[in-house]
Motif scaffolding. Structure first.
Motif, PDB file in Angstrom:
ATOM      1  N   ALA A   1       0.817  -1.213   0.000  1.00  0.00           N
ATOM      2  CA  ALA A   1       0.000   0.000   0.000  1.00  0.00           C
ATOM      3  C   ALA A   1       0.853   1.266   0.000  1.00  0.00           C
ATOM      4  CB  ALA A   1      -0.925   0.006   1.218  1.00  0.00           C
ATOM      5  N   ALA A   2       0.306   2.324  -0.608  1.00  0.00           N
ATOM      6  CA  ALA A   2       0.938   3.639  -0.511  1.00  0.00           C
ATOM      7  C   ALA A   2       0.732   4.232   0.871  1.00  0.00           C
ATOM      8  CB  ALA A   2       0.356   4.573  -1.570  1.00  0.00           C
ATOM      9  N   VAL A   3      -0.425   3.957   1.471  1.00  0.00           N
ATOM     10  CA  VAL A   3      -0.747   4.440   2.806  1.00  0.00           C
ATOM     11  C   VAL A   3      -1.821   3.520   3.374  1.00  0.00           C
ATOM     12  CG1 VAL A   3      -2.507   6.053   1.959  1.00  0.00           C
ATOM     13  CG2 VAL A   3      -1.439   6.445   4.193  1.00  0.00           C
ATOM     14  N   VAL A   4      -1.788   3.319   4.683  1.00  0.00           N
ATOM     15  CA  VAL A   4      -2.781   2.520   5.383  1.00  0.00           C
ATOM     16  C   VAL A   4      -3.502   3.426   6.372  1.00  0.00           C
ATOM     17  CG1 VAL A   4      -3.172   0.563   6.922  1.00  0.00           C
ATOM     18  CG2 VAL A   4      -1.437   0.400   5.124  1.00  0.00           C
ATOM     19  N   LEU A   5      -4.834   3.348   6.391  1.00  0.00           N
ATOM     20  CA  LEU A   5      -5.656   4.077   7.351  1.00  0.00           C
ATOM     21  C   LEU A   5      -6.349   3.048   8.228  1.00  0.00           C
ATOM     22  CD1 LEU A   5      -5.856   5.571   4.339  1.00  0.00           C
ATOM     23  CD2 LEU A   5      -7.114   7.247   5.694  1.00  0.00           C
ATOM     24  N   VAL A  13      -2.328  -3.275  13.332  1.00  0.00           N
ATOM     25  CA  VAL A  13      -1.939  -2.738  12.029  1.00  0.00           C
ATOM     26  C   VAL A  13      -0.928  -1.612  12.190  1.00  0.00           C
ATOM     27  CG1 VAL A  13      -2.793  -1.529   9.972  1.00  0.00           C
ATOM     28  CG2 VAL A  13      -4.053  -3.486  10.902  1.00  0.00           C
ATOM     29  N   GLN A  14      -1.051  -0.814  13.242  1.00  0.00           N
ATOM     30  CA  GLN A  14      -0.056   0.225  13.495  1.00  0.00           C
ATOM     31  C   GLN A  14       1.339  -0.384  13.633  1.00  0.00           C
ATOM     32  OE1 GLN A  14      -1.279   3.055  16.679  1.00  0.00           O
ATOM     33  NE2 GLN A  14      -3.248   2.021  16.552  1.00  0.00           N
ATOM     34  N   ALA A  15       1.414  -1.496  14.352  1.00  0.00           N
ATOM     35  CA  ALA A  15       2.710  -2.152  14.551  1.00  0.00           C
ATOM     36  C   ALA A  15       3.198  -2.805  13.264  1.00  0.00           C
ATOM     37  CB  ALA A  15       2.590  -3.197  15.661  1.00  0.00           C
ATOM     38  N   THR A  31       6.377   4.637  11.471  1.00  0.00           N
ATOM     39  CA  THR A  31       5.819   5.344  10.321  1.00  0.00           C
ATOM     40  C   THR A  31       4.366   5.751  10.522  1.00  0.00           C
ATOM     41  OG1 THR A  31       5.255   3.194   9.339  1.00  0.00           O
ATOM     42  CG2 THR A  31       7.355   4.172   8.703  1.00  0.00           C
ATOM     43  N   ASN A  32       3.914   5.747  11.766  1.00  0.00           N
ATOM     44  CA  ASN A  32       2.510   5.979  12.087  1.00  0.00           C
ATOM     45  C   ASN A  32       2.265   7.430  12.496  1.00  0.00           C
ATOM     46  OD1 ASN A  32      -0.206   5.465  12.773  1.00  0.00           O
ATOM     47  ND2 ASN A  32       0.341   4.892  14.856  1.00  0.00           N
ATOM     48  N   LEU A  59       6.828  -2.939   8.423  1.00  0.00           N
ATOM     49  CA  LEU A  59       6.975  -2.989   6.974  1.00  0.00           C
ATOM     50  C   LEU A  59       7.494  -1.679   6.383  1.00  0.00           C
ATOM     51  CD1 LEU A  59       3.621  -4.843   6.220  1.00  0.00           C
ATOM     52  CD2 LEU A  59       5.925  -5.808   5.982  1.00  0.00           C
ATOM     53  N   GLY A  60       7.559  -0.619   7.188  1.00  0.00           N
ATOM     54  CA  GLY A  60       8.009   0.672   6.684  1.00  0.00           C
ATOM     55  C   GLY A  60       6.987   1.381   5.832  1.00  0.00           C
ATOM     56  N   VAL A  61       5.694   1.083   6.048  1.00  0.00           N
ATOM     57  CA  VAL A  61       4.606   1.647   5.242  1.00  0.00           C
ATOM     58  C   VAL A  61       3.937   2.790   6.017  1.00  0.00           C
ATOM     59  CG1 VAL A  61       2.358   1.144   4.192  1.00  0.00           C
ATOM     60  CG2 VAL A  61       4.225  -0.531   4.049  1.00  0.00           C
ATOM     61  N   PRO A  62       3.674   3.942   5.392  1.00  0.00           N
ATOM     62  CA  PRO A  62       2.995   5.038   6.083  1.00  0.00           C
ATOM     63  C   PRO A  62       1.621   4.623   6.591  1.00  0.00           C
ATOM     64  CG  PRO A  62       3.935   5.789   4.008  1.00  0.00           C
ATOM     65  CD  PRO A  62       4.050   4.297   4.006  1.00  0.00           C
ATOM     66  N   CYS A  63       1.306   5.035   7.812  1.00  0.00           N
ATOM     67  CA  CYS A  63       0.039   4.659   8.446  1.00  0.00           C
ATOM     68  C   CYS A  63      -0.590   5.872   9.098  1.00  0.00           C
ATOM     69  CB  CYS A  63       0.294   3.567   9.491  1.00  0.00           C
ATOM     70  SG  CYS A  63      -1.177   3.036  10.410  1.00  0.00           S
ATOM     71  N   LEU A  64      -1.900   6.011   8.927  1.00  0.00           N
ATOM     72  CA  LEU A  64      -2.683   7.025   9.630  1.00  0.00           C
ATOM     73  C   LEU A  64      -3.646   6.315  10.569  1.00  0.00           C
ATOM     74  CD1 LEU A  64      -3.565   9.448   6.687  1.00  0.00           C
ATOM     75  CD2 LEU A  64      -1.762   9.712   8.409  1.00  0.00           C
ATOM     76  N   THR A  65      -3.550   6.604  11.850  1.00  0.00           N
ATOM     77  CA  THR A  65      -4.420   5.981  12.840  1.00  0.00           C
ATOM     78  C   THR A  65      -5.614   6.884  13.104  1.00  0.00           C
ATOM     79  OG1 THR A  65      -2.634   4.725  13.845  1.00  0.00           O
ATOM     80  CG2 THR A  65      -4.568   5.134  15.203  1.00  0.00           C
ATOM     81  N   LEU A  66      -6.801   6.361  12.835  1.00  0.00           N
ATOM     82  CA  LEU A  66      -8.040   7.138  12.897  1.00  0.00           C
ATOM     83  C   LEU A  66      -8.627   7.059  14.302  1.00  0.00           C
ATOM     84  CD1 LEU A  66      -9.536   5.864   9.502  1.00  0.00           C
ATOM     85  CD2 LEU A  66      -7.948   7.772   9.913  1.00  0.00           C
ATOM     86  N   ARG A  67      -7.854   7.532  15.265  1.00  0.00           N
ATOM     87  CA  ARG A  67      -8.232   7.550  16.669  1.00  0.00           C
ATOM     88  C   ARG A  67      -7.635   8.787  17.316  1.00  0.00           C
ATOM     89  NH1 ARG A  67      -6.070   1.798  18.614  1.00  0.00           N
ATOM     90  NH2 ARG A  67      -6.048   2.953  20.580  1.00  0.00           N
ATOM     91  N   GLU A  68      -8.094   9.056  18.534  1.00  0.00           N
ATOM     92  CA  GLU A  68      -7.556  10.183  19.293  1.00  0.00           C
ATOM     93  C   GLU A  68      -6.416   9.751  20.211  1.00  0.00           C
ATOM     94  OE1 GLU A  68      -8.430  13.107  18.530  1.00  0.00           O
ATOM     95  OE2 GLU A  68     -10.189  12.610  17.321  1.00  0.00           O
TER      96      GLU A  68
END
Length: 351
Positions: A264-268, A274-276, A302-303, A281-290
């Motif tokens: 993936a280019a980015v993971v949401l 998945v964050q870990a 990369t999170n 894997l060195g893949v950009p991640c956006l965590t949809l939490r506070e």
């Protein structure tokens, strides 16, 4: 002991490391997850042997799941009187089996001790804090988790920094995952799509919150394809069709999901695991939490934590796609965490 999909990878690595050193392992599956995609397929793909005991806990309220698991696990502990009861993660099965073993006077080791989100509305936070408090040895996956345990006053001889055992399984199966044809079957190019997972009640139980997240996915889908394996809980809460460009698929097996994360280019996501994995894997991640129980994936991975605001999510996604962060891994996330767990448990430090 394992009962849910996130913990199969952990118990697989730990059990193999213990058995390689001559330990006899009895695998207890509580059955908290039980459908094919979230249970049998994982056992098959990861080549985990069939459980020695299956408790058939099934679904229900937190109290029902915990209570049924305790009732079913109690006679097993009474019969076997194991030297060590190994529990992993932070689900209801983990808490139930740790409680039973502790009350029976058995030695309890908690794999993945110490992560903290600070969010007491999350059942997992309650479970992980409670399990740590009654365990005899605490096996921390990261430096920040170890620091949490130290700050909470646990004895130094109870705490061991070992690394993240689930990532041992990821590394061991990465080549198999990359050989899967899932990218071709979905029609998405390596490095040219976004991957999304959503399942937490705080994100999917509110129509307004879920609707806002889906609007963000609709906007993201105008820029690149979005692959969305839809969790059963999320599908049950969705009242509108997914927007054009968002490819909804059923929950995936372990190997296919790792292959998609890796490409993936980015993971949401709102998943801790998945964050870990994306950090590994060195893949950009956006965590949809506070908040997150894995801040190490932000400080040394990369999170990014972006919350639930669609505008903030899209701004962060565009930035990551245009300028992804360099791959970084926390200390001891090296594929040998389970070996360190086995060394602690069998060298006398645990017992």
């Amino acid at each position: 002991m394992a009962g849910t999909r996130p913990n199969y990878m952990k118990i697989k690595a730990v059990m193999e490391a213990l058995e390689q050193r001559g330990a006899e392992c009895v695998l207890v599956h509580t059955g908290q997850h039980y459908d094919y995609a979230m249970n049998e397929l994982f056992f098959k793909e990861l080549r985990i042997r069939r459980p020695d005991q299956h408790l058939g806990v099934g679904s229900g309220t937190h109290a029902e799941q915990t209570g049924r698991a305790m009732l079913a696990f109690d006679p097993i502990v009474a019969e076997l009187r194991p030297d060590i009861v190994v529990v992993d993660g932070d689900d209801n099965s983990t808490l139930a089996c740790a409680l039973v073993a502790t009350k029976a006077g058995q030695f309890v080791a908690h794999v993945e001790a110490g992560p903290r989100s600070g969010d007491w509305s999350m059942p997992e936070e309650v479970n992980r804090v409670a399990v740590d408090s009654i365990s005899d040895v605490l096996l921390a996956p990261s430096e920040d988790a170890f620091a949490n345990l130290r700050a909470e006053g646990y004895r130094q001889d109870k705490m061991h920094l070992v690394g993240n055992v689930s990532l041992d399984t990821l590394l061991a199966n990465l080549d198999r995952a990359r050989a899967r044809p899932v990218l071709d079957s979905l029609g998405v190019p390596r490095g040219g799509f976004a991957l999304v997972t959503l399942h937490r009640p705080s994100n999917v139980d509110s129509h307004d919150t879920l609707g806002g997240l889906l609007r963000a996915l609709a906007e993201l889908a105008q820029e690149l394809p979005v692959v969305f394996p839809v969790h059963p809980r999320t599908r049950a809460k969705m009242v509108q069709d997914l927007p054009h460009g968002v490819l909804a698929v059923d929950p995936l097996g372990y190997l296919d999901f790792v292959a998609l994360q890796d490409a993936a280019a980015v993971v949401l996501t709102d998943s801790g695991g998945v964050q870990a994995e994306t950090t590994m894997l060195g893949v950009p991640c956006l965590t949809l939490r506070e908040n997150t129980e894995w801040p190490v994936t932000i400080t040394k991975g990369t999170n990014q934590l972006v919350g639930r605001d669609p505008l903030r999510i899209m701004a962060a996604a565009r930035k990551l796609i245009e300028c992804p962060p360099p791959p970084r891994r926390p200390a001891l996330w090296d594929g040998r965490a389970s070996q360190r767990v086995a060394e602690v448990l069998l060298s006398g430090h645990g017992l």
